[in-house]
Design an enzyme around this catalytic site. Sequence first.
Site, mmCIF file in Angstrom:
data_model
loop_
_atom_site.group_PDB
_atom_site.id
_atom_site.type_symbol
_atom_site.label_atom_id
_atom_site.label_comp_id
_atom_site.label_asym_id
_atom_site.label_seq_id
_atom_site.Cartn_x
_atom_site.Cartn_y
_atom_site.Cartn_z
ATOM 1 N N LYS A 67 0.825 -1.204 0.000
ATOM 2 C CA LYS A 67 0.000 0.000 0.000
ATOM 3 C C LYS A 67 0.865 1.261 0.000
ATOM 4 O O LYS A 67 1.829 1.374 0.766
ATOM 5 C CB LYS A 67 -0.894 -0.007 1.246
ATOM 6 C CG LYS A 67 -1.975 1.070 1.306
ATOM 7 C CD LYS A 67 -1.511 2.344 1.974
ATOM 8 C CE LYS A 67 -1.174 2.222 3.426
ATOM 9 N NZ LYS A 67 -2.356 2.005 4.277
ATOM 10 N N ARG A 111 -10.170 0.819 6.698
ATOM 11 C CA ARG A 111 -9.542 -0.155 7.602
ATOM 12 C C ARG A 111 -9.084 0.522 8.893
ATOM 13 O O ARG A 111 -9.077 -0.091 9.959
ATOM 14 C CB ARG A 111 -8.431 -0.923 6.912
ATOM 15 C CG ARG A 111 -7.181 -0.155 6.484
ATOM 16 C CD ARG A 111 -6.173 -0.012 7.619
ATOM 17 N NE ARG A 111 -4.830 0.222 7.168
ATOM 18 C CZ ARG A 111 -3.996 1.071 7.745
ATOM 19 N NH1 ARG A 111 -4.395 1.823 8.780
ATOM 20 N NH2 ARG A 111 -2.765 1.197 7.310
ATOM 21 N N GLY A 222 -4.368 9.562 15.033
ATOM 22 C CA GLY A 222 -3.671 10.545 14.216
ATOM 23 C C GLY A 222 -2.166 10.420 14.190
ATOM 24 O O GLY A 222 -1.519 10.864 13.241
ATOM 25 N N LYS A 228 4.023 13.484 14.871
ATOM 26 C CA LYS A 228 2.617 13.702 15.176
ATOM 27 C C LYS A 228 2.304 13.291 16.615
ATOM 28 O O LYS A 228 2.923 12.387 17.173
ATOM 29 C CB LYS A 228 1.720 12.903 14.225
ATOM 30 C CG LYS A 228 1.753 13.378 12.793
ATOM 31 C CD LYS A 228 0.755 12.565 11.977
ATOM 32 C CE LYS A 228 0.681 13.015 10.552
ATOM 33 N NZ LYS A 228 -0.307 12.219 9.788
#
Length: 315
Positions: A67, A111, A222, A228
């Site tokens: 992916k 997902r 997140g 992050k």
Amino acid sequence: MLIFEEAAIRAAVTPERAVAVVREAFRADGEGRTHVPSVINLDIPAARGEFHVKTAYIEGIPYVGVKIASGFYDNPSQGLPSGSGLIALFDASTGFPVALLLDNGFLTDIRTGAAGAVAADYLARPTITTVGVIGSGLQARHQIRCLRAVRSFTRVVAWSPTRERLDAYCAEMALDGYAVTAADSAEEVCAAADVLVTATPARAPLVRNAWLRAGMHVTATGSDSPGKRELDAECLDGADLVVVDRYGQCAAFGELKHALEAALLTRHDVHAELGEIVAGRKPGRTTDKQITIADLTGVGFQDTAIAAAAFEALR
């Protein structure tokens, strides 16, 4: 090699289906049947963007998904979604490509929503009424739509730093049948929520430990790349159960990273990986008073599982 477009993929993968598939993927992980390499993270600072490349092999699934997902967070100002991507699917027995899923990031989004629902199914109280959401993007939508596959609730309270996007989100959730409140602050969301979902690209804490209440469950989604964070590190220190989707990833760039760096937690303070709970090897929530936190960074086996399920439904 077959090629599938976004519209067909969206029709084939419902929230309910996604939750079932992702649950079984976590079960496989808890049973030691997943093989997951490190994530490739690439930042594009000039465009406030990022790329992630994830893959995994799951014993018992005849395909391997690779992916590529992007997140460019100024896109909405140009009328574009913030996330995009695609998944290439390969035959696990020969290595030959079998399909290209041009999902525009949809499979990643759903997902992730499904992973949040699976976490909540094992970590939230059985009976809830209010879900709090911090964020107003696509993931804020998928989390709610997947969560209703495992819990009944009637009320959504949401906050986002961009009022226009918050109002649009609340209007959309109201059309889904919920009583929706646009909160004035993240603290107001926490005060109302039985289950709190954080779904932002924040790089500074939005949620404080003092705002968490007995019996509350938090799903933090997140913090999926370096830099992050959405939760103050003290949130993890104050929780009764801290559960991660993959310890190595969460220690490298999840919410857990900040608690480890602050010496508030050690490896032994992490209750479990989510797969261990789904597989029955460790317990989830055991009392209504516990504060539980799921730190979800997104693991490659989820991508292989959802891509394989989409392909089987479409071909």
